[in-house]
Design an enzyme around this catalytic site. Sequence first.
Site, mmCIF file in Angstrom:
data_model
loop_
_atom_site.group_PDB
_atom_site.id
_atom_site.type_symbol
_atom_site.label_atom_id
_atom_site.label_comp_id
_atom_site.label_asym_id
_atom_site.label_seq_id
_atom_site.Cartn_x
_atom_site.Cartn_y
_atom_site.Cartn_z
ATOM 1 N N GLN A 114 0.823 -1.212 0.000
ATOM 2 C CA GLN A 114 0.000 0.000 0.000
ATOM 3 C C GLN A 114 0.862 1.270 0.000
ATOM 4 O OE1 GLN A 114 -3.603 -0.822 0.574
ATOM 5 N NE2 GLN A 114 -3.858 1.139 -0.441
ATOM 6 N N LYS A 117 1.792 1.823 -3.659
ATOM 7 C CA LYS A 117 0.585 2.086 -4.441
ATOM 8 C C LYS A 117 0.093 3.513 -4.181
ATOM 9 C CE LYS A 117 -2.427 -1.077 -3.966
ATOM 10 N NZ LYS A 117 -3.524 -1.991 -3.655
ATOM 11 N N LYS A 129 -2.741 -0.963 6.656
ATOM 12 C CA LYS A 129 -3.737 -1.991 6.323
ATOM 13 C C LYS A 129 -4.177 -2.636 7.628
ATOM 14 C CE LYS A 129 -5.688 -3.952 2.675
ATOM 15 N NZ LYS A 129 -6.033 -3.425 1.346
ATOM 16 N N GLY A 168 -12.452 -0.388 2.840
ATOM 17 C CA GLY A 168 -12.798 -1.803 2.702
ATOM 18 C C GLY A 168 -11.719 -2.612 2.007
ATOM 19 N N ASP A 169 -11.863 -3.897 2.060
ATOM 20 C CA ASP A 169 -11.045 -4.864 1.305
ATOM 21 C C ASP A 169 -11.885 -6.147 1.293
ATOM 22 O OD1 ASP A 169 -8.091 -5.265 0.195
ATOM 23 O OD2 ASP A 169 -8.514 -7.068 1.326
ATOM 24 N N THR A 213 -12.003 0.420 -7.996
ATOM 25 C CA THR A 213 -10.873 -0.495 -8.164
ATOM 26 C C THR A 213 -11.027 -1.282 -9.464
ATOM 27 O OG1 THR A 213 -10.766 -0.652 -5.765
ATOM 28 C CG2 THR A 213 -9.452 -2.223 -7.012
ATOM 29 N N SER A 381 -10.663 6.807 -2.947
ATOM 30 C CA SER A 381 -10.819 7.066 -1.509
ATOM 31 C C SER A 381 -10.231 8.427 -1.156
ATOM 32 C CB SER A 381 -10.102 5.989 -0.686
ATOM 33 O OG SER A 381 -10.912 4.852 -0.545
HETATM 34 P P1 NDP Z 1 -14.535 -9.128 -2.012
HETATM 35 O O1 NDP Z 1 -14.620 -9.714 -0.657
HETATM 36 O O2 NDP Z 1 -15.608 -8.219 -2.484
HETATM 37 O O3 NDP Z 1 -14.406 -10.298 -3.104
HETATM 38 C C1 NDP Z 1 -13.367 -11.216 -3.081
HETATM 39 C C2 NDP Z 1 -13.624 -12.238 -4.161
HETATM 40 O O4 NDP Z 1 -12.495 -13.078 -4.304
HETATM 41 C C3 NDP Z 1 -14.810 -13.141 -3.858
HETATM 42 O O5 NDP Z 1 -15.425 -13.532 -5.042
HETATM 43 C C4 NDP Z 1 -14.130 -14.318 -3.175
HETATM 44 O O6 NDP Z 1 -14.856 -15.530 -3.209
HETATM 45 C C5 NDP Z 1 -12.880 -14.425 -3.993
HETATM 46 N N1 NDP Z 1 -11.845 -15.095 -3.226
HETATM 47 C C6 NDP Z 1 -11.362 -14.730 -2.021
HETATM 48 N N2 NDP Z 1 -10.463 -15.611 -1.601
HETATM 49 C C7 NDP Z 1 -10.381 -16.531 -2.588
HETATM 50 C C8 NDP Z 1 -9.610 -17.705 -2.755
HETATM 51 N N3 NDP Z 1 -8.762 -18.097 -1.798
HETATM 52 N N4 NDP Z 1 -9.755 -18.409 -3.904
HETATM 53 C C9 NDP Z 1 -10.628 -18.005 -4.865
HETATM 54 N N5 NDP Z 1 -11.402 -16.908 -4.744
HETATM 55 C C10 NDP Z 1 -11.262 -16.190 -3.627
HETATM 56 O O7 NDP Z 1 -13.104 -8.416 -2.085
HETATM 57 P P2 NDP Z 1 -12.586 -7.321 -3.123
HETATM 58 O O8 NDP Z 1 -13.206 -7.552 -4.445
HETATM 59 O O9 NDP Z 1 -12.728 -6.001 -2.466
HETATM 60 O O10 NDP Z 1 -11.023 -7.641 -3.165
HETATM 61 C C11 NDP Z 1 -10.459 -8.539 -4.128
HETATM 62 C C12 NDP Z 1 -8.967 -8.276 -4.240
HETATM 63 O O11 NDP Z 1 -8.739 -6.919 -4.650
HETATM 64 C C13 NDP Z 1 -8.164 -8.442 -2.957
HETATM 65 O O12 NDP Z 1 -6.875 -8.910 -3.283
HETATM 66 C C14 NDP Z 1 -8.063 -7.017 -2.427
HETATM 67 O O13 NDP Z 1 -6.957 -6.849 -1.564
HETATM 68 C C15 NDP Z 1 -7.860 -6.277 -3.735
HETATM 69 N N6 NDP Z 1 -8.177 -4.851 -3.698
HETATM 70 C C16 NDP Z 1 -9.411 -4.401 -3.296
HETATM 71 C C17 NDP Z 1 -9.680 -3.061 -3.292
HETATM 72 C C18 NDP Z 1 -11.033 -2.535 -2.978
HETATM 73 O O14 NDP Z 1 -11.230 -1.325 -3.179
HETATM 74 N N7 NDP Z 1 -11.986 -3.338 -2.537
HETATM 75 C C19 NDP Z 1 -8.639 -2.065 -3.615
HETATM 76 C C20 NDP Z 1 -7.408 -2.645 -4.130
HETATM 77 C C21 NDP Z 1 -7.199 -3.985 -4.121
HETATM 78 P P3 NDP Z 1 -15.640 -16.054 -1.884
HETATM 79 O O15 NDP Z 1 -16.811 -15.137 -1.766
HETATM 80 O O16 NDP Z 1 -15.996 -17.448 -2.210
HETATM 81 O O17 NDP Z 1 -14.685 -15.935 -0.737
#
Ligand code: NDP
Length: 449
Positions: A114, A117, A129, A168-169, A213, A381
Site C-alpha cells: 500500500q 501504491k 492496512k 474496505g477490502d 478499483t 478514496s
Molecule cells: P470481495 O470480498 O468483495 O471479493 C473477493 C472475491 O475473491 C470473492 O469472489 C471471493 O470468493 C474471492 N476469493 C477470495 N479468496 C479466494 C480464494 N482463496 N480463492 C478463490 N477466490 C477467492 O473483495 P474485493 O473484491 O474487495 O477484493 C479482491 C482483491 O482486490 C483483494 O486482493 C483485495 O486486496 C484487492 N483490492 C481491493 C480493493 C477494494 O477497493 N476493494 C482495492 C485494491 C485492491 P468467496 O466469496 O468465495 O470468498
Amino acid sequence: MPALDEKLQDIYTEVLERNPGESEFHQAVREVLDSLGPVVAKHPQYLDAAVIRRLCEPERQIIFRVPWVDDAGNVQINRGFRVEFNSALGPYKGGLRFHPSVYLGIVKFLGFEQIFKNSLTGMPIGGGKGGSDFDPKGRSDAEIMRFCQSFMTELYRHIGEYTDVPAGDIGVGGREIGYLFGQYKRITNRYESGVLTGKGLSWGGSQVRPEATGYGTVFFAEQMLEQRNESFDGKRVVISGSGNVAIYAVEKVHQLGGTVVAVSDSSGHIIDDKGIDLALLKEIKNDRRGRISEYAEAKGGSVQFSEAGSIWQVPCDIALPCATQNELNGADARTLIKNGCTIVAEGANMPCTPDAAHLFTKANLAFAPGKAANAGGVATSALEMQQNASRDSWTFEHTEARLEAIMRNIHHRCLETAEEYGAPGDYVAGANIAGFTQVADAMLALGIV
Ligand code: NDP
C-alpha cells in the site's frame, strides 16, 4: 529468480530473520527489492540513511482482541489488526480485510504494498492496512454489526482523518463501513467523515468509490492495450473473483467492447461464452450474497460451473486476476501464455506468484502489478477525503473522469520510470521504482524518524 544486489540481499535477510513465518510479507518485500538494484546504484543516499530498512519496519503494529456475541448467545473471540506502515506522504491509508486467513503476515504484505501504491497515485496518503480473522460468510446482519462495533471499540483510538483512514477490502464493503462508522461516531461524538472511506452516498461517500478499483484496473489495461495499438473491442477477457473488484471490472470491460467469459469465487468458476450477464451476477453476489454456482443454475445448461480446475485454463486475450493473493501460479501462467493471452493486469493484491510474474516478463507479455493497476480504489478514496474536507460532493461523471486521468498518469509514470532505469516496458520495475523514490525522498527530507 535473478540474485539480489548484495546490499539489498543483507536487507532481505534481515527482513526474513525479524519476521519469521510471514511468507506473504517476505514475498512482497522481495518483489520490491528485486527492482531497486539500479536505484541504489544511482542514489546511494537511500542506503546511507537506511531508508529501505526503515521502510521494511512498520511504524506501528496494533493487535487486539475482538469479543462479540453470536445469534445463539455464544461468546466469540477474533483477532483484530492494524499495521500503520508508513506516514511519510500522508495519514496511513488502506483497507480492512475480514477473512479467516488473516494473520499478521497478510496484513503486513498488504500494508507494505500500500505504501508504494499510494505513492503512485500522486496523492498525499501514507500506507497502512488492517483486518481480522473473522469470517463473515454465513453470518447474519446482526452478527456482522456486533462484530464491527466490537472491532471499532478498540480501533477508534488509533484512527482519525489526519492519522489513519481505513476503508474496505475482502469481506468489508458498504455494509461493514456503515457499522464501523456508526460506532466511531457514537464513541467519539464526532461526525468525522474523513475517518473512513467507502461510505454510503447519503452519509459522506463518493460517487464511483464502489466501482473504482475494478474500473481503474480496466482503465489501466486499456492503456496497456493502447501501447500495442489495440483496444478492448472484441477481446475475450477472464476475470477471477466475483466480489467488489471483479464485478466492476466486468462492467467496465463490457462498456469498452470486450467480453468477459469467466468469473469465479472460492468454490469454483463459471464459463459463459456469450458474456457474463452482469445484472444476474450483481443480483446473486450483491443482493443475495450467494455462490457463483447459482449463476450456472439460473442459466440452465448453457453455462458450465466447475468446482475443480483453474479459471486460467479458460482461453482469453486478457486476464484480470481480481480475487486474492497467489491465486495464479506458474502452471497457470504457462497455460495463459500458451493460449495466446497478451495482457495481465492485477486487480487483486499480489495475485500472481513470483514464478508466474517472472514467466510473463520472459514471454514478453504485458504484465501490470496490483500496486499500479488496482490503485484506482485508494485514489478514489483520496477523492472521497477531498470531498469530505471541502463539504462537497461531485458528480459521477466528474469523479470517473478524475479516476481515469489518475490511472493514465500512473500508467505513464510506470513506463517513463522503467525506461529511465533501463527496463523499457517493464511495469513491475516502473511501479516499484516510481512508488519507492517518491516515498524515499520524503523520508530523507523528514529526517531519521
Ligand atoms: P470481495 O470480498 O468483495 O471479493 C473477493 C472475491 O475473491 C470473492 O469472489 C471471493 O470468493 C474471492 N476469493 C477470495 N479468496 C479466494 C480464494 N482463496 N480463492 C478463490 N477466490 C477467492 O473483495 P474485493 O473484491 O474487495 O477484493 C479482491 C482483491 O482486490 C483483494 O486482493 C483485495 O486486496 C484487492 N483490492 C481491493 C480493493 C477494494 O477497493 N476493494 C482495492 C485494491 C485492491 P468467496 O466469496 O468465495 O470468498
